[in-house]
Design an enzyme around this catalytic site. Structure first.
Site, PDB file in Angstrom:
ATOM      1  N   LYS A 119       0.853  -1.189   0.000  1.00 42.39           N
ATOM      2  CA  LYS A 119       0.000   0.000   0.000  1.00 42.39           C
ATOM      3  C   LYS A 119       0.880   1.226   0.000  1.00 42.39           C
ATOM      4  O   LYS A 119       2.033   1.177   0.478  1.00 42.39           O
ATOM      5  CB  LYS A 119      -0.892   0.020   1.241  1.00 42.39           C
ATOM      6  CG  LYS A 119      -2.171   0.808   1.054  1.00 42.39           C
ATOM      7  CD  LYS A 119      -3.213  -0.007   0.302  1.00 42.39           C
ATOM      8  CE  LYS A 119      -4.472   0.794   0.053  1.00 42.39           C
ATOM      9  NZ  LYS A 119      -5.529  -0.078  -0.486  1.00 42.39           N
TER      10      LYS A 119
HETATM   11  P1  NAD Z   1     -13.094   7.697  -2.792  1.00 45.33           P
HETATM   12  O1  NAD Z   1     -12.099   8.731  -2.440  1.00 45.33           O
HETATM   13  O2  NAD Z   1     -13.491   7.516  -4.216  1.00 45.33           O
HETATM   14  O3  NAD Z   1     -14.460   7.966  -1.966  1.00 45.33           O
HETATM   15  C1  NAD Z   1     -14.496   8.081  -0.569  1.00 45.33           C
HETATM   16  C2  NAD Z   1     -15.905   8.503  -0.137  1.00 45.33           C
HETATM   17  O4  NAD Z   1     -15.973   8.512   1.284  1.00 45.33           O
HETATM   18  C3  NAD Z   1     -16.306   9.906  -0.601  1.00 45.33           C
HETATM   19  O5  NAD Z   1     -17.672   9.916  -0.968  1.00 45.33           O
HETATM   20  C4  NAD Z   1     -16.114  10.750   0.651  1.00 45.33           C
HETATM   21  O6  NAD Z   1     -16.975  11.900   0.672  1.00 45.33           O
HETATM   22  C5  NAD Z   1     -16.519   9.762   1.718  1.00 45.33           C
HETATM   23  N1  NAD Z   1     -15.975  10.091   3.025  1.00 45.33           N
HETATM   24  C6  NAD Z   1     -14.742  10.570   3.330  1.00 45.33           C
HETATM   25  N2  NAD Z   1     -14.646  10.765   4.652  1.00 45.33           N
HETATM   26  C7  NAD Z   1     -15.820  10.393   5.192  1.00 45.33           C
HETATM   27  C8  NAD Z   1     -16.357  10.390   6.505  1.00 45.33           C
HETATM   28  N3  NAD Z   1     -15.627  10.829   7.541  1.00 45.33           N
HETATM   29  N4  NAD Z   1     -17.618   9.932   6.674  1.00 45.33           N
HETATM   30  C9  NAD Z   1     -18.345   9.521   5.632  1.00 45.33           C
HETATM   31  N5  NAD Z   1     -17.914   9.521   4.361  1.00 45.33           N
HETATM   32  C10 NAD Z   1     -16.679   9.956   4.158  1.00 45.33           C
HETATM   33  O7  NAD Z   1     -12.558   6.326  -2.166  1.00 45.33           O
HETATM   34  P2  NAD Z   1     -12.850   4.840  -2.640  1.00 45.33           P
HETATM   35  O8  NAD Z   1     -11.860   4.459  -3.660  1.00 45.33           O
HETATM   36  O9  NAD Z   1     -14.314   4.692  -2.904  1.00 45.33           O
HETATM   37  O10 NAD Z   1     -12.474   4.052  -1.301  1.00 45.33           O
HETATM   38  C11 NAD Z   1     -13.358   3.955  -0.194  1.00 45.33           C
HETATM   39  C12 NAD Z   1     -12.908   2.817   0.687  1.00 45.33           C
HETATM   40  O11 NAD Z   1     -12.905   1.603  -0.070  1.00 45.33           O
HETATM   41  C13 NAD Z   1     -11.497   2.955   1.263  1.00 45.33           C
HETATM   42  O12 NAD Z   1     -11.470   2.331   2.528  1.00 45.33           O
HETATM   43  C14 NAD Z   1     -10.667   2.150   0.287  1.00 45.33           C
HETATM   44  O13 NAD Z   1      -9.461   1.676   0.881  1.00 45.33           O
HETATM   45  C15 NAD Z   1     -11.615   1.019  -0.003  1.00 45.33           C
HETATM   46  N6  NAD Z   1     -11.345   0.283  -1.249  1.00 45.33           N
HETATM   47  C16 NAD Z   1     -11.262   0.938  -2.453  1.00 45.33           C
HETATM   48  C17 NAD Z   1     -11.048   0.191  -3.610  1.00 45.33           C
HETATM   49  C18 NAD Z   1     -11.017   0.826  -4.981  1.00 45.33           C
HETATM   50  O14 NAD Z   1     -10.917   0.074  -5.962  1.00 45.33           O
HETATM   51  N7  NAD Z   1     -11.130   2.147  -5.112  1.00 45.33           N
HETATM   52  C19 NAD Z   1     -10.889  -1.189  -3.534  1.00 45.33           C
HETATM   53  C20 NAD Z   1     -10.995  -1.828  -2.303  1.00 45.33           C
HETATM   54  C21 NAD Z   1     -11.238  -1.055  -1.172  1.00 45.33           C
END
Ligand code: NAD
Length: 430
Positions: A119
């Site tokens: 990561k």
């Molecule tokens: P992103 O940046 O696209 O979206 C994050 C979302 O969370 C946004 O809508 C933001 O407004 C919201 N957010 C931020 N802080 C917040 C809070 N305090 N309370 C509520 N909402 C809040 O991120 P993403 O890529 O969708 O990732 C989200 C999660 O999923 C992370 O934990 C990431 O590690 C995990 N993840 C992502 C992927 C991927 O392919 N992008 C894969 C596996 C896991």
């Protein structure tokens, strides 16, 4: 073998239950004990193999220079090259990156990919940067970590705060340094430079497949289910869209500023503008009930999908969760204390390392396609993704039934067990 220099994560200070590394290490220690891993093997598996921290300058638009701190942690490469996303968020720390790298190792093993976990992250709020500042920061960070990444070594991908455009800059920076194009150095790229069909929505699609399996196993149908999704980024918004398309009733969604609720559910047409305009849900979707993230988590829905960030379901609020099933879209959204309360209240949790693995599965497909320079149709990607996700779900469920443990414990046992087997099979060099 002597004791490792890397010690378990620090205890959580009061009010800071969300130390992700503490959660990751606590989960690992529990599973190591259950698997009766030899102490020396457990020490190897819980220690990040390689850690790089870089402090680097970035030229800002107003002519000043700012110093940023970034990390890349490679947790374990017993099963193959390491893989994991890059996060841009102000709260990024080395501990958080270590935790996320460790979870990537188990996740890749649960879905049986030939990868270890890694990561990366930069402590920055990307929304506070102009496009050129974002590009400068990305290219410099990519150059700094290029000494340890590469298609045979470590393959980054998007995570919170990063996207396909940022992956394109990383791919270009790496390629410029070696003198030829290396599309396989990152995944989650735009299609025009070697991205894969289906990658953008892969995590949400994987969550959909897993939720279909989990609701079916519990004797319900997804198209009768009510869903609440915390987070409206790549994972949360795609999950909401695909759940609605599958006939489920998405009654609540939220972003960093709070959420919106309607008992009869939302259509995708209502929600989409918030995503397209990068605007807040509460500003875009008018005439509906507003609620806080805390209230969203406590809704009495069939399926709760925390898809924002870690440390959301804790000792403090787990007793208020009334969902019938929690499917973890985010990494580490539930602390060990929160987990224990959910288990005591009989609320099943499909853990992150299984539920959100769709992203890394299609990243694996992208890497394979890049190495072969031979690209697949979207149908082919989705069929293969479905096969891998359902197989992993069935393997975890079978282990859960056999061992009489929670689904998280079963997934951890499967993942950690596979990594331990690879480590023991390879042996210790020299
Ligand atoms: P992103 O940046 O696209 O979206 C994050 C979302 O969370 C946004 O809508 C933001 O407004 C919201 N957010 C931020 N802080 C917040 C809070 N305090 N309370 C509520 N909402 C809040 O991120 P993403 O890529 O969708 O990732 C989200 C999660 O999923 C992370 O934990 C990431 O590690 C995990 N993840 C992502 C992927 C991927 O392919 N992008 C894969 C596996 C896991």
């Amino acid at each position: 073998m002597t004791s490792s220099a890397v010690q378990p994560g620090p205890p959580a200070p009061p009010g800071h239950e969300e130390n992700a590394y503490r959660t990751a290490v606590a989960q690992f220690d529990a599973v190591a004990e259950r698997l009766h891993l030899e102490r020396s093997v457990a020490e190897v598996l819980r220690s990040p193999k390689r850690e790089l921290t870089v402090n680097f300058p970035v030229q800002m638009d107003n002519g000043t220079v700012r110093i940023f701190t970034g990390h890349r942690v490679q947790h374990n490469e017993a099963r193959g090259p390491v893989k994991g996303g890059i996060r841009y968020h102000p709260a990024v720390t080395i501990d958080e990156v270590r935790a996320l790298a460790m979870w990537m190792t188990w996740k890749c093993a649960v879905v049986n990919l030939p990868f270890g976990g890694a990561k990366g992250g930069v402590a920055v709020d990307p929304r506070g940067l102009s496009l050129s500042e974002l590009e400068n920061l990305t290219r410099r960070y990519a150059a700094e970590i290029s000494i340890i990444i590469g298609p045979e070594r470590d393959i980054p991908a998007p995570d919170m705060g990063t996207d396909a455009r940022i992956m394109a800059w990383i791919m270009d920076t790496f390629s410029m340094n070696v003198g030829h194009s290396v599309p396989g150095v990152v995944t989650g790229k735009p299609l025009s430079i070697g991205g894969s069909q289906g990658r953008v929505e892969a995590t949400g699609r994987g969550l959909l497949y897993i939720t279909q399996e989990a609701t079916r196993a519990a004797g319900h149908a997804l198209d009768e289910a009510t869903i609440a999704v915390q987070g409206f980024g790549n994972v949360g918004a795609t999950t909401a869209r695909l759940m609605i398309a599958a006939g489920a009733r998405v009654v609540a969604v939220s972003d960093v500023a709070g959420g919106i609720y309607r008992a009869t559910g939302f259509s995708w047409e209502e929600l989409q503008p918030a995503l397209e305009r990068h605007a807040l849900l509460q500003d875009v979707v008018q005439g509906v009930d507003k609620l806080t993230n805390e209230e969203l988590l406590a809704l009495p829905v069939d399926v709760l999908v925390p898809a924002a960030l870690e440390g959301q379901i804790t000792e403090r609020n787990a007793a208020s969760i009334r969902a019938r099933l929690v499917v973890e879209g985010a990494n580490g959204p539930t602390t060990p204390e929160g987990d224990a309360i959910l288990a005591a209240n009989g609320i099943p949790v499909v853990p992150d390392i299984l539920a959100n693995a769709g992203g890394v599965v299609v990243s694996y497909f992208e890497w394979v396609q890049d190495l072969q320079s031979f690209f697949w149709e979207e149908d082919e990607v989705n069929v293969k993704l479905h096969r891998i996700m359902t197989r992993a779900f069935n393997e975890v469920s079978a282990l859960q039934a056999r061992e009489g443990v929670t689904m998280r414990e079963a997934a951890n046992m499967l993942g950690v067990g596979r990594v331990a087997e690879a480590f023991l099979t390879r042996g210790i060099f020299p």
